[in-house]
Each structure stands twice: as structure tokens, then as C-alpha cells.
Design an enzyme around this catalytic site. Sequence first.
Site, PDB file in Angstrom:
ATOM      1  CG  HIS A   1     -80.267  -5.901 -66.636  1.00  0.00           C
ATOM      2  ND1 HIS A   1     -81.472  -5.930 -65.977  1.00  0.00           N
ATOM      3  CD2 HIS A   1     -79.332  -6.273 -65.714  1.00  0.00           C
ATOM      4  CE1 HIS A   1     -81.276  -6.292 -64.704  1.00  0.00           C
ATOM      5  NE2 HIS A   1     -79.982  -6.513 -64.528  1.00  0.00           N
TER       6      HIS A   1
ATOM      7  CG  ASP B   1     -82.969  -3.146 -67.349  1.00  0.00           C
ATOM      8  OD1 ASP B   1     -83.112  -4.376 -67.412  1.00  0.00           O
ATOM      9  OD2 ASP B   1     -82.313  -2.584 -66.456  1.00  0.00           O
TER      10      ASP B   1
ATOM     11  CD  GLU C   1     -79.381  -7.798 -60.970  1.00  0.00           C
ATOM     12  OE1 GLU C   1     -79.740  -7.955 -59.806  1.00  0.00           O
ATOM     13  OE2 GLU C   1     -80.027  -7.103 -61.792  1.00  0.00           O
TER      14      GLU C   1
HETATM   15  C1  ACM Z   1     -78.429  -3.355 -59.900  1.00  0.00           C
HETATM   16  O1  ACM Z   1     -79.130  -2.954 -58.967  1.00  0.00           O
HETATM   17  N1  ACM Z   1     -78.714  -4.471 -60.542  1.00  0.00           N
HETATM   18  C2  ACM Z   1     -77.273  -2.604 -60.334  1.00  0.00           C
END
Ligand code: ACM
Length: 541
Positions: free
Chosen positions: A248, A177, A315
Site C-alpha cells: 500500500h 496508501d 496485503e
Molecule cells: C485491510 O482491509 N486491508 C486492512
Amino acid sequence: MTELIPAPRGAVAGSGEVRLARHSRLYADTAGEGVAHWLSAALRQSTGLPLREGRERDDARGDGIGLRLAPGLGPEEYRLVSDRNGVLIEGGGAAGVFWGAQTLRQLLGPDAYRRAPLGRDRAWTVPYLTIEDAPRFRWRGLMLDVARHFMPKDGVLRYLDLMAAHKLNVFHFHLTDDQGWRIEIERHPRLTEIGSWRTRTKTGHRASPLWEDKPHGGYYTQDDIREIVAYAAERHITVVPEIDVPGHSQAAIAAYPELGNTDVIDTTALSVWDTWGINPNVLAPTDNTLRFYEGVFEEVLGLFPSEFVHIGGDECPKDQWRRSETAQARIRELGLADEDQLQSWFIGHFGTWLAERGRRLIGWDEILEGGLAEGAAVSSWRGYAGGIAAARAGHDVVMCPEQQVYLDHRQDPGPGEPVPIGWVRTLEDVYRFEPVPPELTPGEARHVLGTQANLWTEVMEDHARVDYQAFPRLAAFAEVAWSALPAPAERDFAGFQRRMTAHYRRLDALGVAYRPPTGPLPWQQRPGVLGRPKDGPPPHR
Ligand code: ACM
């Protein structure tokens, strides 16, 4: 009768009990041998009994344990019979025998979860009974985020034991991440040299003014990963690795700045992220990035035998791609409509790449936007909608809606909850979670592989904090995933709570720092650390 969690499909009590003794033997056929090793190690530790292993069952004494395959049962199905011949566990496959062995451990009482006998003279007994049992879902998952806060290897192995004790069988390992890259990749050593640590960390929600001004980091070597995967396999748990792309990814860009959108920002100025939220610094959609990550995934495939490989996909803000001449040129060259389609192309590339190697891609539900390749599966996290759309389009789905089973969310409305995040999701709420949405037809519902609870660790700095958020709710989740429960409103929560009384004693013996029903203990609180509670009930769908 037996206070089992998760509840078995059927149990019939007899009268009498099997009493294990120093001469009791553990018998297994070839298929049951691996389970016998696990069971004898676990029970020798806790009971101190020698439990010598053998191949032949000697029914005459009536105090042995037998493990064997039985034709006609499903691969994870088992039957446990305790009677005057001893204890016999039969499974359709080795996994079924293993889940039966987990049930046996619960039947022996909470001290069967200790690592050494307490030294008191005591009897180890199993009541006469017959249990017939099988799971509702084949994917009974737990996701652990080791990127935001690293969990050292011993803690991961411990979580695999906790999963096994609850008959959970998929460990979704969130390895990368913005805040950390946790897996050694030999051809790209800077991913861990640079990407596995940060100089400081935001304490609490990102709006909090507090920092922990000390380095945080850690990673698993490839041998550590091999050990984790093998330890999981001994427990009939599949490890599904997650390498998150194209969002991420700041830790990877900090290590290799050419992976980022170098024509938009100075990516050499980026470091591993020290705070939380959705990060604008995403991967550049270049050939170099694709080749780099193919190299990463090649090593990942060599380490993880699982059918599914998780590529994240959640995201990914598109702002840098909008401003990047390189990204725009790629959109034109591919004839795409926009940046959303560019993301879809990026994910599709890895879907094809994995399929060519006999694996299947799974990603968060954003990967549905712009179309998804055949064979790919979806983790439905933003509610049920993504999962419903995916199932209707013929894709397999793992249901993990944040409104229901994000265990980082607070479990009580009280002011004492440590760093309260999200909606209140009590033990009862999780117990009444239903993974299969009623709007699906039976044919569509077959695409629901199962369900998964997710543990995001922004505000969980160590394993005691992870335990607090996970337990006791993971026990309720395990019952939802395993047991054939009625519709949510009809579930016997009072009965579950009564069984939890026994289960808390098991968790105590295991050393789990769960949230007590009366609220957090003083040292489980984090006074003065800002969270981000959301008010009211979660939006239902
Ligand atoms: C997530 O909670 N962004 C998968």
C-alpha cells in the site's frame, strides 16, 4: 426512560427535573476543568444560557451542574446524579467526567446538539435520575481512510465530535496508501508535493469503466495534525496514526522512486494510483527504505503521543520481491526462508525501533505470519482467526473483522444502495456483533483490548457518503463497544431501535447524512455506478 445510546450500565429514575436557567452555574474541580470548558462551550452554543463557570458548588439553588473526580471509580467510569441539588457528574478520571458530560447532553434533548439556539422560549431540563456507567472495552475505535479520498481537516474534527458523542475513544487515522500520502513530512517534502494528489480517480469498483477526470488530493500540514491531535485529546480520544508499509505504498514510491523495487520495474514511471485493489508495487527491503521510514516515523512520533503506532502490514504481494535480486540477496544475507519471512523481518525492524522509543507497534493481522515481536498488537480484520491466534500467543488484539464491522460494506440488499460493496451488514447485524470470540479462555480474552469499525473510502468521495456508510450503524457499534450487552442472540434489538428514534433526532441536529431506515434518499443514490456486492451471508469466522 432516557433513550441513551450507548446504553448505560444502570439507570434509576426519580421524579422531578432539574431546570437549567440563566443563573445556572457550571462548577468543576481542577480535574474537571477541561471537561467544563468543553461542556460550557457546547451548551452555551445550543441553549444560549450563560452557564458561568465556578469552583464551588452551590446546592441550594438546585439548578447547577457540577463536575468532579470521585475516588474509587475506574478512569472512564462515571456517575451522574440529577436531583433537587442539581446535576452532579463524578468520574474516576477526567475521561469518566467527559463521558458523563456526553450523557448529560443526550439527556437535554436533540436540540442540545445544535450550534445555536432555535430562538424559541423553551425549558432545558434534566429528569431526576441516577446513572452509573463504565465502558466494556478500553479501545472503542473508528478507522477512517483519508488516503483513498481525502477528508479535509474540518471533516476530521467533525468526526472526532461524532465519535465523542458516541463515547468512542480511539481514532485510527489511515494516512497513507497507494492512492495518496496525507501527512506532511518535513524531511521528505515530495511525499506530499507528489504523493498527495492524483490526476484522476476510478468511479466505483475497479471493474467500473467510469473515471472522474479531475485532480483529487490534499494533505494535513504538521500544524493541522497537531490541531487534530489536540482536539481529539480535549475529547479524550487517542489518535493512532497509520503509515502503511511495506505494501500500500505506491504514493510514496511515486514521490521517491528509489523506495520501490527498481531492479524489477521502472519505478520512475509510477504515479499515485488512480484505481483500487491490491497493488503489486511494494517497498524494496533495502537499508535506504528502512532509513527513509525511520525518518518518517521520527516525525510521526513527534506529532502523535499515542502508545500505539500502526504500521499497516496488510496485503503486501511478494511477486516483486521474488523477482528482485536485491530482495533475494537480503533473504540470503539474513538467512530467511522466503519472502514471507522477509516481510516479517521488515515489520520486526519497526517493532523494535518503536519499542526502543517507548511505543508499541500495531498492524493488520498479516503481521502474525512469520512471528511477531513481544509487545506488538494486531488489528484482526480478515475475520476472528487472526485475533484468536494473536491472543493465544499473548498479543493484544483489536477486533475489527471485515465480515462484521467494515462499514464500507452495504447495509441493505436493496438495489438502491449507493455503489454496493461487500456483504449485507444491517444495523441489526452490527448490533449483534460480538468482539470477543467464545473460543478464547478468560485469560486469553483479556488480550482483546476492544473493537473498531473501519471506514474504507474507495467509493466514498465526500463526507456525506462517509456519513451514509457510518450511520446509523456506528451508533449500534458504539453500544457494542461501550455497553455490557448480553450474547448476540439475546440482545434487545427492538429496544435499541426504539432508542434510535430519539437518536436519529440527535443525528439530525448534528447534520449527519445517515441512511434513513426507509432507504436512501434520492440524492444518496449513485445510479449506474458499479459496486461489488458479495452474495449470501458473510463467512462466519
Ligand atoms: C485491510 O482491509 N486491508 C486492512
